[in-house]
Design a protein around this motif. Sequence first.
Motif, mmCIF file in Angstrom:
data_model
loop_
_atom_site.group_PDB
_atom_site.id
_atom_site.type_symbol
_atom_site.label_atom_id
_atom_site.label_comp_id
_atom_site.label_asym_id
_atom_site.label_seq_id
_atom_site.Cartn_x
_atom_site.Cartn_y
_atom_site.Cartn_z
ATOM 1 N N LEU A 59 0.834 -1.210 0.000
ATOM 2 C CA LEU A 59 0.000 0.000 0.000
ATOM 3 C C LEU A 59 0.864 1.253 0.000
ATOM 4 O O LEU A 59 1.933 1.280 0.611
ATOM 5 N N ASP A 60 0.380 2.301 -0.666
ATOM 6 C CA ASP A 60 1.008 3.609 -0.508
ATOM 7 C C ASP A 60 0.911 3.951 0.980
ATOM 8 O O ASP A 60 -0.163 3.804 1.574
ATOM 9 N N THR A 61 2.020 4.403 1.554
ATOM 10 C CA THR A 61 2.036 4.599 3.007
ATOM 11 C C THR A 61 2.715 5.912 3.375
ATOM 12 O O THR A 61 3.763 6.255 2.829
ATOM 13 N N GLN A 62 2.111 6.615 4.322
ATOM 14 C CA GLN A 62 2.695 7.830 4.907
ATOM 15 C C GLN A 62 3.532 7.407 6.108
ATOM 16 O O GLN A 62 3.057 6.640 6.944
ATOM 17 N N TYR A 63 4.768 7.902 6.189
ATOM 18 C CA TYR A 63 5.661 7.555 7.291
ATOM 19 C C TYR A 63 6.077 8.809 8.047
ATOM 20 O O TYR A 63 6.292 9.865 7.453
ATOM 21 N N SER A 64 6.213 8.669 9.360
ATOM 22 C CA SER A 64 6.825 9.713 10.181
ATOM 23 C C SER A 64 8.179 9.185 10.641
ATOM 24 O O SER A 64 8.445 7.987 10.568
ATOM 25 N N ARG A 65 9.024 10.081 11.110
ATOM 26 C CA ARG A 65 10.350 9.658 11.572
ATOM 27 C C ARG A 65 10.724 10.401 12.832
ATOM 28 O O ARG A 65 10.291 11.524 13.080
ATOM 29 N N THR A 66 11.531 9.726 13.652
ATOM 30 C CA THR A 66 12.088 10.325 14.858
ATOM 31 C C THR A 66 13.571 10.032 14.859
ATOM 32 O O THR A 66 13.979 8.877 14.692
ATOM 33 N N CYS A 67 14.381 11.067 15.026
ATOM 34 C CA CYS A 67 15.833 10.897 15.119
ATOM 35 C C CYS A 67 16.251 11.126 16.564
ATOM 36 O O CYS A 67 15.824 12.103 17.186
ATOM 37 N N THR A 68 17.090 10.240 17.063
ATOM 38 C CA THR A 68 17.601 10.379 18.415
ATOM 39 C C THR A 68 19.101 10.112 18.407
ATOM 40 O O THR A 68 19.651 9.616 17.419
ATOM 41 N N VAL A 69 19.751 10.438 19.521
ATOM 42 C CA VAL A 69 21.202 10.250 19.647
ATOM 43 C C VAL A 69 21.515 9.565 20.963
ATOM 44 O O VAL A 69 20.686 9.530 21.883
ATOM 45 N N SER A 70 22.721 9.018 21.031
ATOM 46 C CA SER A 70 23.195 8.457 22.294
ATOM 47 C C SER A 70 24.690 8.722 22.410
ATOM 48 O O SER A 70 25.350 9.096 21.439
ATOM 49 N N GLY A 71 25.211 8.508 23.619
ATOM 50 C CA GLY A 71 26.642 8.678 23.849
ATOM 51 C C GLY A 71 27.086 10.108 23.623
ATOM 52 O O GLY A 71 26.402 11.057 24.003
ATOM 53 N N ASN A 72 28.238 10.256 22.951
ATOM 54 C CA ASN A 72 28.825 11.579 22.750
ATOM 55 C C ASN A 72 28.328 12.291 21.495
ATOM 56 O O ASN A 72 28.877 13.318 21.111
ATOM 57 N N VAL A 73 27.309 11.748 20.859
ATOM 58 C CA VAL A 73 26.604 12.498 19.817
ATOM 59 C C VAL A 73 25.570 13.326 20.571
ATOM 60 O O VAL A 73 24.770 12.795 21.336
ATOM 61 N N THR A 74 25.609 14.649 20.382
ATOM 62 C CA THR A 74 24.843 15.530 21.262
ATOM 63 C C THR A 74 23.525 16.035 20.685
ATOM 64 O O THR A 74 22.625 16.381 21.445
ATOM 65 N N SER A 75 23.396 16.109 19.367
ATOM 66 C CA SER A 75 22.134 16.562 18.776
ATOM 67 C C SER A 75 22.053 16.087 17.329
ATOM 68 O O SER A 75 23.071 15.774 16.704
ATOM 69 N N VAL A 76 20.806 16.041 16.807
ATOM 70 C CA VAL A 76 20.603 15.572 15.432
ATOM 71 C C VAL A 76 19.324 16.186 14.868
ATOM 72 O O VAL A 76 18.379 16.458 15.606
ATOM 73 N N THR A 77 19.323 16.418 13.563
ATOM 74 C CA THR A 77 18.114 16.754 12.818
ATOM 75 C C THR A 77 18.088 15.843 11.602
ATOM 76 O O THR A 77 19.143 15.452 11.075
ATOM 77 N N CYS A 78 16.875 15.477 11.163
ATOM 78 C CA CYS A 78 16.728 14.563 10.027
ATOM 79 C C CYS A 78 15.737 15.114 9.015
ATOM 80 O O CYS A 78 14.778 15.791 9.389
ATOM 81 N N THR A 79 15.958 14.760 7.754
ATOM 82 C CA THR A 79 14.986 15.087 6.719
ATOM 83 C C THR A 79 13.773 14.168 6.885
ATOM 84 O O THR A 79 13.832 13.161 7.593
ATOM 85 N N THR A 80 12.667 14.506 6.245
ATOM 86 C CA THR A 80 11.426 13.748 6.392
ATOM 87 C C THR A 80 11.372 12.566 5.432
ATOM 88 O O THR A 80 12.165 12.476 4.502
ATOM 89 N N VAL A 81 10.399 11.683 5.676
ATOM 90 C CA VAL A 81 10.176 10.528 4.797
ATOM 91 C C VAL A 81 9.008 10.808 3.864
ATOM 92 O O VAL A 81 9.140 10.734 2.654
ATOM 93 N N GLY A 82 7.814 11.097 4.408
ATOM 94 C CA GLY A 82 6.646 11.388 3.587
ATOM 95 C C GLY A 82 5.930 10.126 3.132
ATOM 96 O O GLY A 82 5.947 9.100 3.814
ATOM 97 N N ILE A 83 5.309 10.189 1.958
ATOM 98 C CA ILE A 83 4.553 9.065 1.402
ATOM 99 C C ILE A 83 5.434 8.301 0.419
ATOM 100 O O ILE A 83 6.062 8.898 -0.451
ATOM 101 N N LEU A 84 5.452 6.983 0.581
ATOM 102 C CA LEU A 84 6.191 6.115 -0.340
ATOM 103 C C LEU A 84 5.222 5.105 -0.939
ATOM 104 O O LEU A 84 4.375 4.540 -0.239
ATOM 105 N N ILE A 85 5.358 4.856 -2.239
ATOM 106 C CA ILE A 85 4.566 3.814 -2.886
ATOM 107 C C ILE A 85 5.271 2.475 -2.665
ATOM 108 O O ILE A 85 6.457 2.453 -2.312
ATOM 109 N N PRO A 86 4.572 1.347 -2.843
ATOM 110 C CA PRO A 86 5.212 0.045 -2.624
ATOM 111 C C PRO A 86 6.516 -0.098 -3.413
ATOM 112 O O PRO A 86 6.573 0.214 -4.605
ATOM 113 N N GLY A 87 7.571 -0.504 -2.716
ATOM 114 C CA GLY A 87 8.886 -0.700 -3.338
ATOM 115 C C GLY A 87 9.736 0.551 -3.432
ATOM 116 O O GLY A 87 10.925 0.467 -3.739
ATOM 117 N N GLN A 88 9.172 1.715 -3.193
ATOM 118 C CA GLN A 88 9.920 2.962 -3.295
ATOM 119 C C GLN A 88 10.820 3.162 -2.086
ATOM 120 O O GLN A 88 10.451 2.832 -0.962
#
Length: 166
Positions: A59-88
């Motif tokens: 199915l065509d699917t809308q996805y959300s994303r969460t980026c997190t860090v651990s250890g000595n990585v202190t911060s992060v930002t990520c681009t979005t995913v959005g809607i993907l068609i099957p296999g995309q």
Amino acid sequence: MFTRSVLLACMASVVTVAVVDAQTVGVDVQPVFANDPISRYANSSGNQVVFTVTNTGTLDTQYSRTCTVSGNVTSVTCTTVGILIPGQSKNVTATFTVGAAGTGAVILTVTATNPTGASGIGQWNITIINSPPNPSVTPDNGTTANIVPGSTPTSAFTVTSVSSGT
């Protein structure tokens, strides 16, 4: 699973047939668990790693994303995913900042939001090293030398390694 009944007329009798809609929601995040091949300098920002998110469902699917860090990585930002068609597939770039030398991780969690029912996690393990020595060159008073064409000028400089003590 969704089942629907279909009525068929067959030689004056009625037959009920169950038809199963085999539609699925799925997601794959890569890498699942990998070591970043690039060592990152301590206290640096603008570092990047890339995850690949693939719709493994039907199915065509809308996805959300969460980026997190651990250890000595202190911060992060990520681009979005959005809607993907099957296999995309789509690349999600994580831009992160690191602190002191050591290790840490950048983690991406992707969740199907419409329709729901699938999630995946990927992780880049990050190695953080001390910054290289910062050399000091003297004299550095910014003056320029007038060089006579055909002459062999010489200049004396002192190069000193200035370490941050780490």
